[in-house]
Design a protein around this motif. Structure first.
Motif, PDB file in Angstrom:
ATOM      1  N   PRO A 166       0.808  -1.226   0.000  1.00 28.90           N
ATOM      2  CA  PRO A 166       0.000   0.000   0.000  1.00 28.90           C
ATOM      3  C   PRO A 166       0.838   1.272   0.000  1.00 28.90           C
ATOM      4  O   PRO A 166       0.296   2.371  -0.168  1.00 28.90           O
ATOM      5  N   SER A 167       2.153   1.156   0.186  1.00 29.81           N
ATOM      6  CA  SER A 167       3.074   2.291   0.111  1.00 29.81           C
ATOM      7  C   SER A 167       4.457   1.741  -0.211  1.00 29.81           C
ATOM      8  O   SER A 167       4.659   0.515  -0.230  1.00 29.81           O
ATOM      9  N   ARG A 168       5.401   2.635  -0.457  1.00 28.12           N
ATOM     10  CA  ARG A 168       6.736   2.187  -0.865  1.00 28.12           C
ATOM     11  C   ARG A 168       7.496   1.585   0.323  1.00 28.12           C
ATOM     12  O   ARG A 168       7.647   2.231   1.374  1.00 28.12           O
ATOM     13  N   PRO A 169       7.990   0.356   0.198  1.00 28.38           N
ATOM     14  CA  PRO A 169       8.831  -0.208   1.258  1.00 28.38           C
ATOM     15  C   PRO A 169      10.174   0.519   1.325  1.00 28.38           C
ATOM     16  O   PRO A 169      10.542   1.267   0.408  1.00 28.38           O
ATOM     17  N   ALA A 170      10.917   0.295   2.378  1.00 25.80           N
ATOM     18  CA  ALA A 170      12.269   0.847   2.495  1.00 25.80           C
ATOM     19  C   ALA A 170      13.156   0.260   1.399  1.00 25.80           C
ATOM     20  O   ALA A 170      12.887  -0.824   0.865  1.00 25.80           O
ATOM     21  N   ASP A 171      14.214   0.983   1.075  1.00 24.23           N
ATOM     22  CA  ASP A 171      15.107   0.544   0.000  1.00 24.23           C
ATOM     23  C   ASP A 171      15.637  -0.865   0.239  1.00 24.23           C
ATOM     24  O   ASP A 171      15.745  -1.664  -0.698  1.00 24.23           O
ATOM     25  N   ARG A 172      15.957  -1.198   1.495  1.00 23.35           N
ATOM     26  CA  ARG A 172      16.513  -2.533   1.755  1.00 23.35           C
ATOM     27  C   ARG A 172      15.480  -3.622   1.467  1.00 23.35           C
ATOM     28  O   ARG A 172      15.828  -4.720   1.039  1.00 23.35           O
ATOM     29  N   GLY A 173      14.198  -3.303   1.683  1.00 23.46           N
ATOM     30  CA  GLY A 173      13.157  -4.272   1.368  1.00 23.46           C
ATOM     31  C   GLY A 173      13.024  -4.482  -0.127  1.00 23.46           C
ATOM     32  O   GLY A 173      12.881  -5.619  -0.601  1.00 23.46           O
ATOM     33  N   ILE A 174      13.069  -3.395  -0.885  1.00 23.77           N
ATOM     34  CA  ILE A 174      12.997  -3.497  -2.345  1.00 23.77           C
ATOM     35  C   ILE A 174      14.195  -4.269  -2.878  1.00 23.77           C
ATOM     36  O   ILE A 174      14.061  -5.128  -3.759  1.00 23.77           O
ATOM     37  N   GLN A 175      15.371  -3.979  -2.335  1.00 23.87           N
ATOM     38  CA  GLN A 175      16.584  -4.684  -2.773  1.00 23.87           C
ATOM     39  C   GLN A 175      16.497  -6.180  -2.473  1.00 23.87           C
ATOM     40  O   GLN A 175      16.945  -7.012  -3.275  1.00 23.87           O
ATOM     41  N   LEU A 176      15.917  -6.524  -1.324  1.00 27.06           N
ATOM     42  CA  LEU A 176      15.771  -7.936  -0.971  1.00 27.06           C
ATOM     43  C   LEU A 176      14.856  -8.636  -1.968  1.00 27.06           C
ATOM     44  O   LEU A 176      15.171  -9.736  -2.455  1.00 27.06           O
ATOM     45  N   LEU A 177      13.727  -8.020  -2.276  1.00 25.64           N
ATOM     46  CA  LEU A 177      12.814  -8.611  -3.248  1.00 25.64           C
ATOM     47  C   LEU A 177      13.488  -8.780  -4.600  1.00 25.64           C
ATOM     48  O   LEU A 177      13.416  -9.854  -5.228  1.00 25.64           O
ATOM     49  N   ASN A 178      14.123  -7.724  -5.077  1.00 27.19           N
ATOM     50  CA  ASN A 178      14.769  -7.770  -6.388  1.00 27.19           C
ATOM     51  C   ASN A 178      15.871  -8.823  -6.438  1.00 27.19           C
ATOM     52  O   ASN A 178      16.074  -9.477  -7.469  1.00 27.19           O
ATOM     53  N   ARG A 179      16.571  -8.997  -5.328  1.00 29.80           N
ATOM     54  CA  ARG A 179      17.647 -10.000  -5.292  1.00 29.80           C
ATOM     55  C   ARG A 179      17.105 -11.398  -5.540  1.00 29.80           C
ATOM     56  O   ARG A 179      17.783 -12.243  -6.126  1.00 29.80           O
ATOM     57  N   PHE A 180      15.869 -11.634  -5.106  1.00 35.00           N
ATOM     58  CA  PHE A 180      15.265 -12.948  -5.275  1.00 35.00           C
ATOM     59  C   PHE A 180      14.306 -13.000  -6.461  1.00 35.00           C
ATOM     60  O   PHE A 180      13.406 -13.840  -6.510  1.00 35.00           O
ATOM     61  N   GLY A 181      14.490 -12.094  -7.401  1.00 38.34           N
ATOM     62  CA  GLY A 181      13.743 -12.171  -8.648  1.00 38.34           C
ATOM     63  C   GLY A 181      12.322 -11.695  -8.572  1.00 38.34           C
ATOM     64  O   GLY A 181      11.485 -12.099  -9.391  1.00 38.34           O
TER      65      GLY A 181
ATOM     66  N   LEU B 199       5.905  -3.657  -6.297  1.00 40.90           N
ATOM     67  CA  LEU B 199       4.847  -2.810  -6.837  1.00 40.90           C
ATOM     68  C   LEU B 199       4.144  -2.144  -5.661  1.00 40.90           C
ATOM     69  O   LEU B 199       3.716  -2.825  -4.731  1.00 40.90           O
ATOM     70  N   TYR B 200       4.056  -0.821  -5.670  1.00 40.77           N
ATOM     71  CA  TYR B 200       3.433  -0.144  -4.538  1.00 40.77           C
ATOM     72  C   TYR B 200       2.521   0.971  -5.016  1.00 40.77           C
ATOM     73  O   TYR B 200       2.668   1.501  -6.124  1.00 40.77           O
ATOM     74  N   TYR B 201       1.555   1.304  -4.140  1.00 39.75           N
ATOM     75  CA  TYR B 201       0.611   2.370  -4.454  1.00 39.75           C
ATOM     76  C   TYR B 201       1.208   3.703  -4.044  1.00 39.75           C
ATOM     77  O   TYR B 201       1.576   3.919  -2.894  1.00 39.75           O
ATOM     78  N   ASP B 202       1.298   4.604  -5.003  1.00 41.59           N
ATOM     79  CA  ASP B 202       1.786   5.965  -4.773  1.00 41.59           C
ATOM     80  C   ASP B 202       0.568   6.851  -4.591  1.00 41.59           C
ATOM     81  O   ASP B 202      -0.037   7.309  -5.558  1.00 41.59           O
TER      82      ASP B 202
END
Length: 342
Positions: free
Chosen positions: A298-313, A317-320
């Motif tokens: 529902p909102s943008r996660p912290a950068d480390r959370g986004i990086q963790l997701l991206n690392r695992f493929g 996607l977040y609501y702005d």
């Protein structure tokens, strides 16, 4: 002994009228509105030692919410076990959802709890209900649609729905049964219900409220439901579905993009970890084609959370909210391929 709930057993679903005429409302007030003591003399005198022991194991505080069914519903009650779901209806809507606990066929106990009116048959089946969750805004026409009935279905009697109907209503209501993963379905349920079933996305009007805290709890998350609705509304050009896998229900699947999506009600790191684990699990236990894994927030996660997701493929996607749009932070093709080939 208490029957241990199977961690991922497709729950059966019982529809139980609970708030119709004044007599039904009184029964609800007497034994469901608040837990009652089953060790009180007027109740315990009708329980044998085995029944009392089972009740205590289900309800260690010696109180329980109790409901019942008449003899003509014996066959339905016989098929229910601990952890199945009971949908309580009345006043032209779904009123509450609970989990099925202890059960017994005890006419003396039933007569003590709900004395039958003169000339009427009494109850014989008594069962306890845990994790009672109030629900708002689900009308009979909506519930009937979820079950595959016509909108004018009256919901007048106790009803054990089919395994396929149970699958649909669980998905469309957004019901989550905590502590219900990791064990394969029993053979009889697997034979009745296809493991991989697509469920059309339906609008979910639910409240987030819970009481009766037990090891197994049910919840319906309003934030997740609204987030899923908003995303679906933002993609009117795409058919959007839900998929049932061996280990649970996905929130969204976009067939045209082969995008498997898991929505969370918060953007904190705990929700990021939940989304990551569920997407990797679901994608391993489904045979639908997948070209993208997406965690929706529902909102943008912290950068480390986004990086963790991206690392695992996994895409983030977040609501702005200020822009009233969804923003995607994609993973790399290499990361997605590496995870999918593990």
């Amino acid at each position: 002994m208490v029957e241990a709930p199977l961690p991922w057993k497709q729950p059966r679903v019982l529809i139980a009228p609970s708030y119709g005429d004044p007599a039904v409302r009184k029964r609800w007030h007497d034994t469901m509105e608040a837990p009652i003591s089953f060790t009180a003399a007027r109740i315990s005198q009708h329980l044998d030692a085995g029944e009392l022991d089972q009740l205590r194991q289900h309800h260690p505080d010696s109180t329980a919410r109790l409901w019942g069914a008449k003899p003509r519903f014996d066959a339905a009650i016989d098929q229910l076990s601990t952890g199945d779901l009971v949908l309580f209806t009345g006043q032209s809507r779904l009123r509450a959802i609970g989990t099925f606990g202890f059960k017994t066929r005890n006419e003396r106990l039933a007569d003590e709890l709900w004395p039958p009116a003169p000339g009427e048959a009494g109850w014989t089946n008594v069962y306890s209900v845990t994790d009672l969750l109030p629900v708002q805004g689900i009308s009979y026409p909506e519930l009937a649609t979820y079950l595959g009935y016509g909108e004018k279905y009256p919901f007048q009697g106790t009803l054990l729905v089919s395994a396929e109907q149970a699958s649909r209503v669980i998905a469309n209501l957004g019901i989550e049964v905590h502590g219900s993963q990791d064990v394969e379905e029993s053979a009889d349920v697997a034979a009745l219900l296809p493991v991989y079933g697509r469920i059309p996305l339906e609008r979910m009007h639910v409240s987030e409220s819970a009481y009766d805290q037990h090891a197994r709890t049910i919840s319906i998350h309003r934030v997740e439901a609204l987030l899923v609705q908003r995303y679906a509304a933002s993609r009117p050009d795409q058919a959007i579905e839900r998929i049932r896998t061996e280990t649970g229900y996905t929130d969204l699947y976009v067939p045209a993009e082969k995008d498997l999506i898991e929505a969370k009600r918060g953007a904190g790191h705990g929700f990021v970890r939940e989304a990551l684990a569920q997407l990797l699990d679901y994608s391993t236990h489904t045979d639908v084609p997948i070209d993208r894994l997406t965690a929706l927030f529902p909102s943008r996660p912290a950068d480390r959370g986004i990086q963790l997701l991206n690392r695992f493929g996994i895409d983030c996607l977040y609501y702005d909210a200020p822009e009233d749009r969804f923003t995607r932070v994609p993973t790399s093709a290499e990361a997605f391929k590496a995870v999918r080939t593990l």
